[in-house]
Design a protein around this motif. Structure first.
Motif: not given
Length: 336
Positions: A169-184, A202-206, A208-209
């Protein structure tokens, strides 16, 4: 006078204190009263004390209350909006009567509805960090993130993120608009996102957590030693992690962490927060009391060596079974 170092959150330009303030418990309703009764006066004093110490990164969500938490923050920051970094979340559907339906809604129409409602409740015209709280499996993540990206273009939101999602999900989303962070959820006690490879993504795509419950929902502070130490209505009693035989196994682990903290002359809660920071992430410990926000912020100054990290992680090695962090129904909504 600020006592907290500033860090980059993700790679999109957002600078935040090394730790934020989780505000969920500051109001009643959903998310409130879970660790004892909330008091508005003390909660606002906590936000102000955090600010005095450099802790101006506040985390809330529309579902907390619903709406009451955002409204409390609006009251606390009135006249000083530009001095705070406000993060809020949407995605739990809330009906026209302000009641949670417990469905997830990430549709484009709901994104627009939710942000306008949050802007009103927060008393502001922009939100610094806006997260999708839980994935709506009936709406493509691309649709949701595209709508969130439009909010950025409109100036209503500065940065966007997701919460409790999978690497896919992170990869799909990040292609549409850059994500700054994921909260978990992430702590010495809860490293599932590491085990599943989400942290590596997250580290690969830079990206944040932002780690919520860095003190294991308060369990890592070491004061809970037997089931009776929980208040009668404490929601933690419903979590598998703190039930039956698992409870006692976890107490043993906490007591080992307490020994390390005692050697450093800090609390085990401070050690748990310092561990998350030392791993390169941004914890948002929740509290509604001045005393604890001071203690939490002091943890940002605790320096841990690699040897310290190795020792802590040898007490609770990756893969240690500490029990599920939600009940069966709620676990179905995470890491999707």
């Amino acid at each position: 006078m600020s006592t907290i170092k500033q860090v980059k959150l993700g790679s999109q330009g957002l600078i935040v204190p090394a730790l934020g303030l989780g505000c969920m418990g500051m109001t009643t309703g959903f998310g409130g009263d879970i660790y004892g009764k909330a008091d508005e006066k003390e909660a606002i004093a906590t936000i102000h004390r955090s600010f005095e110490l450099g802790g101006n990164f506040l985390d809330t969500a529309d579902i907390y209350g619903p709406f009451l938490n955002e409204q409390l923050i609006a009251k606390a920051i009135q006249g000083n909006r530009e001095k705070y970094i406000i993060a809020s979340k949407f995605g739990f559907e809330i009906d026209g009567n302000g009641q949670a339906t417990w469905a997830f809604n990430g549709s484009k129409a709901y994104v627009k509805k939710a942000v306008e409602r949050s802007l009103k409740n927060l008393g502001t015209d922009y939100i610094d960090m806006y997260y999708l709280h839980r994935l709506d499996t009936n709406t493509p993540i691309e649709e949701t993130v595209e709508a969130m990206g439009e909010l950025v273009k409109e100036g209503k939101v500065k940065y966007i993120g997701l919460s409790e999602v999978s690497s896919e999900t992170i990869r799909k989303a990040h292609q549409i608009h850059p994500l700054t962070a994921v909260q978990s959820e992430y702590s010495l006690f809860e490293r599932q996102i590491e085990e599943l490879g989400i942290l590596a993504t997250l580290q690969e795509l830079c990206i944040g957590l932002v780690a919520y419950s860095p003190v294991g929902r308060g369990f890592l502070n070491g004061t809970i030693q037997k089931p009776e130490d929980f208040d009668e209505n404490d929601f933690r009693k419903s979590i598998p992690k703190y039930q039956g035989e698992q409870f006692y196994k976890n107490v043993e682990l906490v007591n080992e962490i307490k020994k390390v903290a005692a050697e450093k002359n800090i609390t085990s809660a401070q050690l748990a927060i310092a561990w998350v920071i030392a791993k390169g992430h941004t914890p948002i410990p929740g509290t509604k009391r001045v005393k604890y926000v001071e203690e939490n912020i002091a943890a940002a100054a605790v320096l841990l060596t690699q040897e310290d990290l190795n020792r802590l992680e040898s007490i609770i090695p990756l893969g240690t079974i500490t029990g599920d962090r939600y009940d069966v129904a709620s676990m179905k909504g995470v890491n999707l």
